[in-house]
Design a protein around this motif. Structure first.
Motif, short mmCIF file in Angstrom:
data_model
loop_
_atom_site.label_atom_id
_atom_site.label_comp_id
_atom_site.label_asym_id
_atom_site.label_seq_id
_atom_site.Cartn_x
_atom_site.Cartn_y
_atom_site.Cartn_z
N GLN A 176 48.88 37.57 21.74
CA GLN A 176 48.69 38.78 22.38
C GLN A 176 47.04 39.31 22.09
OE1 GLN A 176 50.57 41.23 24.13
NE2 GLN A 176 48.53 41.66 24.40
N LEU A 177 46.65 38.92 20.77
CA LEU A 177 45.45 39.18 20.46
C LEU A 177 44.46 38.13 21.31
CD1 LEU A 177 43.16 40.19 18.68
CD2 LEU A 177 43.72 38.28 17.08
N ASP A 178 44.85 37.03 21.68
CA ASP A 178 44.02 36.19 22.58
C ASP A 178 43.79 36.80 23.92
OD1 ASP A 178 43.61 34.28 20.72
OD2 ASP A 178 45.44 33.16 21.29
N GLN A 179 45.03 37.24 24.37
CA GLN A 179 45.01 38.03 25.69
C GLN A 179 44.01 39.28 25.79
OE1 GLN A 179 48.97 38.42 27.46
NE2 GLN A 179 48.37 40.21 28.58
N ASP A 180 44.05 40.00 24.80
CA ASP A 180 43.27 41.29 24.57
C ASP A 180 41.59 40.78 24.63
OD1 ASP A 180 45.38 42.70 24.41
OD2 ASP A 180 45.20 43.01 22.25
N LEU A 181 41.36 39.66 23.93
CA LEU A 181 40.05 39.06 23.76
C LEU A 181 39.39 38.30 24.77
CD1 LEU A 181 40.02 38.47 19.91
CD2 LEU A 181 38.71 40.42 20.99
N ARG A 182 40.50 37.45 25.52
CA ARG A 182 39.94 36.72 26.45
C ARG A 182 40.63 36.30 27.68
NH1 ARG A 182 42.87 31.74 25.28
NH2 ARG A 182 41.13 30.19 25.88
N VAL A 183 41.69 37.19 27.82
CA VAL A 183 42.33 37.17 29.33
C VAL A 183 43.80 36.41 29.14
CG1 VAL A 183 42.22 36.38 31.85
CG2 VAL A 183 40.24 37.09 30.80
N ALA A 184 43.92 35.48 28.21
CA ALA A 184 45.24 35.01 28.10
C ALA A 184 45.18 34.13 26.66
CB ALA A 184 45.15 33.79 29.19
N GLY A 185 46.54 34.09 26.19
CA GLY A 185 46.70 33.29 25.07
C GLY A 185 46.41 31.82 24.94
N HIS A 186 46.37 31.30 23.88
CA HIS A 186 46.12 30.00 23.71
C HIS A 186 47.36 29.25 23.94
CE1 HIS A 186 42.14 30.81 21.86
NE2 HIS A 186 41.73 29.67 22.26
N GLY A 187 48.56 29.76 23.78
CA GLY A 187 49.71 29.20 24.20
C GLY A 187 49.91 27.94 23.12
#
Length: 296
Positions: free
Chosen positions: A180-191
């Motif tokens: 979720q943090l990834d999504q906020d910062l860079r569009v998508a999560g690292h999964g």
């Protein structure tokens, strides 16, 4: 060059592609090194294995983004170029890309990059770029904006290390909020990348719900990827990395929106310099964030 074929990468291409990668990046380091920099060293056997393992992971997760250029040498097919890209939900990233020096300037790189960009399907994109003039020209023509990066190098003055609290060792059950943090910062999560990195790196986290953050550290204590909801958390995580550093350390992929990292590095008595670009398309430069070279 008509004798060079660009096609989807297969697992049996990986050893040859690794050799092409080692030669390509060693030559790039040699031609762009500063006078004060040490001479580039050949890639070690352990680093070669790590490269192959990482690319095998990318092939297993998203093979459609993995391309190789092959030519023949004495009747034996070998890789002369490679472009490894990946889609993660709504984000495309380029993990690594290069063409052997003897094949540069002949359109091989353009064909590889075109294939990788076609896989993006219009997604926003991000990658870390060298200063190679031909490559940066292609990136700009593909509508990527190039943001200069800085790096900080040196031996940490341990008398400068502050007392850090609020951090803990990361676990797989942290991945949900990290994505979720990834999504906020860079569009998508690292999964799935989080699972791979956890298997090879130390994960340090701040679970403060108001100001979460995480950092992956390698076996020398270098921050391989750092993301945070607030600059204060990012600085705590970077100080933890510097406290873990052994000998000369490196903090890289520092962009202008991430000046908080410069403040930490200068306080720790590291030296600052420039290195390459972060290239982005359809998205802002992530912050507070220090990108990973391969996982972005």
């Amino acid at each position: 060059m008509d004798s060079v074929q660009v096609r989807p990468m297969r697992e049996d291409d990986l050893p040859s592609a690794e050799r092409a990668s080692a030669v390509t990046f060693s030559e790039a380091e040699r031609t762009t090194r500063r006078v004060s920099d040490p001479e580039p060293e050949p890639r070690s056997a352990a680093d070669s294995k790590r490269w192959i393992d990482r690319m095998r992971f990318f092939l297993s997760v998203d093979p459609g983004g993995c391309w190789v250029a092959v030519g023949e040498d004495a009747g034996v097919e070998r890789a002369v170029g490679f472009a490894i890209s990946q889609n993660r939900a709504g984000l495309w990233f380029l993990a690594t890309y290069g063409v052997l020096p003897g094949y540069q300037g002949q359109g091989v790189g353009k064909r590889l990059l075109d294939a990788a960009l076609a896989h993006a399907g219009g997604r926003p994109g991000i990658f870390s770029s060298s200063v190679h003039p031909g490559a940066t020209r292609r990136y700009r023509m593909a509508d990527f904006s190039l943001h200069p990066q800085m790096r900080m190098v040196g031996t940490v003055d341990r008398s400068t290390l502050p007392v850090i609290d609020g951090l803990g060792e990361g676990r797989a059950d942290d991945f949900e909020w990290m994505d979720q943090l990834d999504q906020d910062l860079r569009v998508a999560g690292h999964g799935p990348d989080h699972g791979y990195m956890l298997g090879t790196l130390r994960l340090v986290v701040c679970r403060d719900r108001a100001r979460p953050g995480y950092a992956y550290l390698d076996d020398q204590g270098q921050a391989s990827l750092l993301a945070a909801a607030h600059p204060e958390t990012a600085q705590k995580l970077l100080w933890e990395a510097l406290a873990s550093a052994q000998g000369t350390t490196l903090v890289n992929c520092i962009t202008a929106p991430n000046a908080w990292a410069i403040d930490v590095g200068l306080a720790a008595r590291l030296d600052i310099g420039q290195e390459g670009y972060i290239a982005v398309r359809g998205m802002p430069v992530p912050a507070p964030y220090l990108a990973s070279g391969h996982f972005l």
